[in-house]
Design a protein around this motif. Sequence first.
Motif, PDB file in Angstrom:
ATOM      1  N   SER A  60       0.840  -1.204   0.000  1.00 22.63           N
ATOM      2  CA  SER A  60       0.000   0.000   0.000  1.00 22.63           C
ATOM      3  C   SER A  60       0.867   1.242   0.000  1.00 22.63           C
ATOM      4  CB  SER A  60      -0.928   0.027   1.227  1.00 22.63           C
ATOM      5  OG  SER A  60      -0.170   0.169   2.421  1.00 22.63           O
ATOM      6  N   SER A  61       0.293   2.340  -0.516  1.00 20.71           N
ATOM      7  CA  SER A  61       0.996   3.622  -0.538  1.00 20.71           C
ATOM      8  C   SER A  61      -0.011   4.745  -0.356  1.00 20.71           C
ATOM      9  CB  SER A  61       1.738   3.800  -1.871  1.00 20.71           C
ATOM     10  OG  SER A  61       2.184   5.131  -2.015  1.00 20.71           O
ATOM     11  N   GLN A  62       0.135   5.486   0.729  1.00 22.96           N
ATOM     12  CA  GLN A  62      -0.742   6.637   0.935  1.00 22.96           C
ATOM     13  C   GLN A  62      -0.469   7.703  -0.117  1.00 22.96           C
ATOM     14  OE1 GLN A  62      -0.430   8.415   4.822  1.00 22.96           O
ATOM     15  NE2 GLN A  62      -2.302   9.601   4.578  1.00 22.96           N
ATOM     16  N   ALA A  63       0.790   7.850  -0.510  1.00 19.62           N
ATOM     17  CA  ALA A  63       1.152   8.856  -1.514  1.00 19.62           C
ATOM     18  C   ALA A  63       0.489   8.562  -2.855  1.00 19.62           C
ATOM     19  CB  ALA A  63       2.669   8.904  -1.683  1.00 19.62           C
ATOM     20  N   TYR A  64       0.448   7.284  -3.256  1.00 17.64           N
ATOM     21  CA  TYR A  64      -0.207   6.908  -4.509  1.00 17.64           C
ATOM     22  C   TYR A  64      -1.721   6.815  -4.347  1.00 17.64           C
ATOM     23  CZ  TYR A  64       4.449   5.433  -6.154  1.00 17.64           C
ATOM     24  OH  TYR A  64       5.762   5.398  -6.522  1.00 17.64           O
ATOM     25  N   GLY A  65      -2.167   6.702  -3.107  1.00 19.48           N
ATOM     26  CA  GLY A  65      -3.604   6.614  -2.848  1.00 19.48           C
ATOM     27  C   GLY A  65      -4.201   5.256  -3.156  1.00 19.48           C
ATOM     28  N   ILE A  66      -3.361   4.214  -3.162  1.00 17.94           N
ATOM     29  CA  ILE A  66      -3.869   2.873  -3.476  1.00 17.94           C
ATOM     30  C   ILE A  66      -3.233   1.818  -2.574  1.00 17.94           C
ATOM     31  CG2 ILE A  66      -4.348   3.397  -5.898  1.00 17.94           C
ATOM     32  CD1 ILE A  66      -1.742   1.906  -6.617  1.00 17.94           C
ATOM     33  N   ALA A  67      -3.920   0.698  -2.512  1.00 19.48           N
ATOM     34  CA  ALA A  67      -3.368  -0.537  -1.946  1.00 19.48           C
ATOM     35  C   ALA A  67      -3.592  -1.614  -3.000  1.00 19.48           C
ATOM     36  CB  ALA A  67      -4.064  -0.906  -0.640  1.00 19.48           C
ATOM     37  N   ALA A  68      -2.700  -2.594  -3.064  1.00 23.40           N
ATOM     38  CA  ALA A  68      -2.810  -3.586  -4.132  1.00 23.40           C
ATOM     39  C   ALA A  68      -2.350  -4.951  -3.649  1.00 23.40           C
ATOM     40  CB  ALA A  68      -1.976  -3.164  -5.346  1.00 23.40           C
ATOM     41  N   THR A  69      -2.916  -5.956  -4.274  1.00 25.05           N
ATOM     42  CA  THR A  69      -2.428  -7.315  -4.053  1.00 25.05           C
ATOM     43  C   THR A  69      -2.365  -8.032  -5.390  1.00 25.05           C
ATOM     44  OG1 THR A  69      -2.718  -9.353  -2.761  1.00 25.05           O
ATOM     45  CG2 THR A  69      -4.706  -8.342  -3.633  1.00 25.05           C
ATOM     46  N   LYS A  70      -1.307  -8.806  -5.573  1.00 21.44           N
ATOM     47  CA  LYS A  70      -1.191  -9.628  -6.777  1.00 21.44           C
ATOM     48  C   LYS A  70      -1.359 -11.091  -6.382  1.00 21.44           C
ATOM     49  CE  LYS A  70       2.777 -10.427  -9.007  1.00 21.44           C
ATOM     50  NZ  LYS A  70       3.923 -10.242  -9.925  1.00 21.44           N
ATOM     51  N   TRP A  71      -2.243 -11.760  -7.081  1.00 18.47           N
ATOM     52  CA  TRP A  71      -2.465 -13.181  -6.885  1.00 18.47           C
ATOM     53  C   TRP A  71      -1.916 -13.896  -8.115  1.00 18.47           C
ATOM     54  CZ3 TRP A  71      -3.343 -16.542  -3.240  1.00 18.47           C
ATOM     55  CH2 TRP A  71      -3.848 -17.809  -3.545  1.00 18.47           C
ATOM     56  N   CYS A  91      -5.283  -6.760  -8.001  1.00 17.68           N
ATOM     57  CA  CYS A  91      -6.475  -6.051  -7.535  1.00 17.68           C
ATOM     58  C   CYS A  91      -6.028  -4.793  -6.804  1.00 17.68           C
ATOM     59  CB  CYS A  91      -7.286  -6.944  -6.595  1.00 17.68           C
ATOM     60  SG  CYS A  91      -8.763  -6.151  -5.921  1.00 17.68           S
ATOM     61  N   VAL A  92      -6.597  -3.656  -7.204  1.00 17.71           N
ATOM     62  CA  VAL A  92      -6.217  -2.364  -6.636  1.00 17.71           C
ATOM     63  C   VAL A  92      -7.416  -1.746  -5.922  1.00 17.71           C
ATOM     64  CG1 VAL A  92      -5.320  -0.056  -7.115  1.00 17.71           C
ATOM     65  CG2 VAL A  92      -4.539  -2.014  -8.479  1.00 17.71           C
ATOM     66  N   SER A  93      -7.186  -1.258  -4.710  1.00 16.54           N
ATOM     67  CA  SER A  93      -8.233  -0.597  -3.929  1.00 16.54           C
ATOM     68  C   SER A  93      -7.826   0.826  -3.595  1.00 16.54           C
ATOM     69  CB  SER A  93      -8.484  -1.359  -2.614  1.00 16.54           C
ATOM     70  OG  SER A  93      -8.936  -2.668  -2.860  1.00 16.54           O
ATOM     71  N   ASP A  94      -8.828   1.682  -3.368  1.00 15.90           N
ATOM     72  CA  ASP A  94      -8.565   3.046  -2.922  1.00 15.90           C
ATOM     73  C   ASP A  94      -8.011   3.012  -1.501  1.00 15.90           C
ATOM     74  OD1 ASP A  94      -9.211   6.097  -3.336  1.00 15.90           O
ATOM     75  OD2 ASP A  94      -9.918   5.579  -1.323  1.00 15.90           O
ATOM     76  N   TYR A  95      -6.943   3.772  -1.266  1.00 13.90           N
ATOM     77  CA  TYR A  95      -6.256   3.733   0.024  1.00 13.90           C
ATOM     78  C   TYR A  95      -7.153   4.194   1.173  1.00 13.90           C
ATOM     79  CZ  TYR A  95      -2.574   4.545   3.510  1.00 13.90           C
ATOM     80  OH  TYR A  95      -1.791   4.518   4.643  1.00 13.90           O
ATOM     81  N   THR A  96      -7.980   5.200   0.928  1.00 13.33           N
ATOM     82  CA  THR A  96      -8.787   5.793   1.996  1.00 13.33           C
ATOM     83  C   THR A  96     -10.104   5.063   2.217  1.00 13.33           C
ATOM     84  OG1 THR A  96      -7.829   7.968   1.535  1.00 13.33           O
ATOM     85  CG2 THR A  96      -9.868   7.918   2.822  1.00 13.33           C
ATOM     86  N   SER A  97     -10.854   4.863   1.131  1.00 14.47           N
ATOM     87  CA  SER A  97     -12.191   4.279   1.277  1.00 14.47           C
ATOM     88  C   SER A  97     -12.170   2.756   1.272  1.00 14.47           C
ATOM     89  CB  SER A  97     -13.095   4.767   0.144  1.00 14.47           C
ATOM     90  OG  SER A  97     -12.668   4.211  -1.104  1.00 14.47           O
ATOM     91  N   GLY A  98     -11.120   2.174   0.719  1.00 18.30           N
ATOM     92  CA  GLY A  98     -11.064   0.720   0.597  1.00 18.30           C
ATOM     93  C   GLY A  98     -11.855   0.182  -0.576  1.00 18.30           C
ATOM     94  N   SER A  99     -12.491   1.059  -1.338  1.00 20.90           N
ATOM     95  CA  SER A  99     -13.296   0.615  -2.474  1.00 20.90           C
ATOM     96  C   SER A  99     -12.395   0.057  -3.575  1.00 20.90           C
ATOM     97  CB  SER A  99     -14.109   1.774  -3.048  1.00 20.90           C
ATOM     98  OG  SER A  99     -15.007   2.279  -2.075  1.00 20.90           O
TER      99      SER A  99
END
Length: 321
Positions: A60-71, A91-99
């Motif tokens: 995850s990166s607050q600066a990029y505004g995303i969190a990600a996981t690779k399967w 799969c990429v999610s928004d860092y703040t909302s988790g959406s």
Amino acid sequence: MNEKLIYLSGEDVKNLRISSRQARDAILATFRDYAVGKVVGLPKLSIDTPSSLFSSLSSSSQAYGIAATKWIAVASEKEGIGRARVNGLICVSDYTSGSPVAVLDGNSITLIRTAATSTAAANYLAPKMPESIGLVGCGLQALSHLDAFVDLYPSLRKVYLYSRSRGSAESVAVAAAEKRREPIITKDSDMLVSKCDIVISTIPSAPDLESFLDARLLQSSSFVSAVDGGRSWRSDSLTSFDRLITDSLEQSGSPVDAASRPVKHIVFSEDLRHLTSGSSESSLRSKTLFAFRGFAIADLAIADLALRQARALGVGTTLPR
């Protein structure tokens, strides 16, 4: 809720035309952020079954505004007959909302990030004006690394190619010739190792694999990027390296042998975090091994780059939740 996400297929990622320099700069920037705590990356988690190896890489990166996981799944040679052995999604999610924000083809992103990681390390560790590169294994990773290293080092003139498949070697030879480099196909791996300033090994795992590359034959100033973790390099020759470095010490403590087991008598001393933060000691002439398994934040870096370019170019398919 009317949330939507973007899907980037392998062809979409290809159409983004991410340059080698863009990818390399993204990797370097992300590891610099990681060194100062602005990016979080977890070691790879894996499940090994008789037919496949399943792995997840999260960051995850607050600066990029995303969190990600690779399967990613790697099928055995038997199960992979007639189909791709390696298959992944990011799969990429928004860092703040988790959406959820996006789903990306993992194979194409992995090709870009792996070559970019190799060149990110080479930027600090390789000879400054290399003239020859050896590609051990001539699959898609070889093509990706050829692009990345020719971009980083215009001084490269000769491309040595070693592959168990003559057809694969010839395909990479054509690509090298198109870049106005001299391709040299060889079945003599010792000769390749001794002739090259840079060696890239991308040998996939296999039940009958035996390590065959001898590090003692390398030139006194040389750089090896072992995308295969080191499995193709003879364990008894690894002590001839002056420096042993990986992408993440939290994830990997040592190179692996032909059976993908850690080599117990060799340990990494540094990682990309040390190189990019400036805490690594430079060495003008040394044999250097950079062996790595792929760290989660590198996938995050390229996924972020791909998404930004996709939005700017209007590439991808918008999907409902």
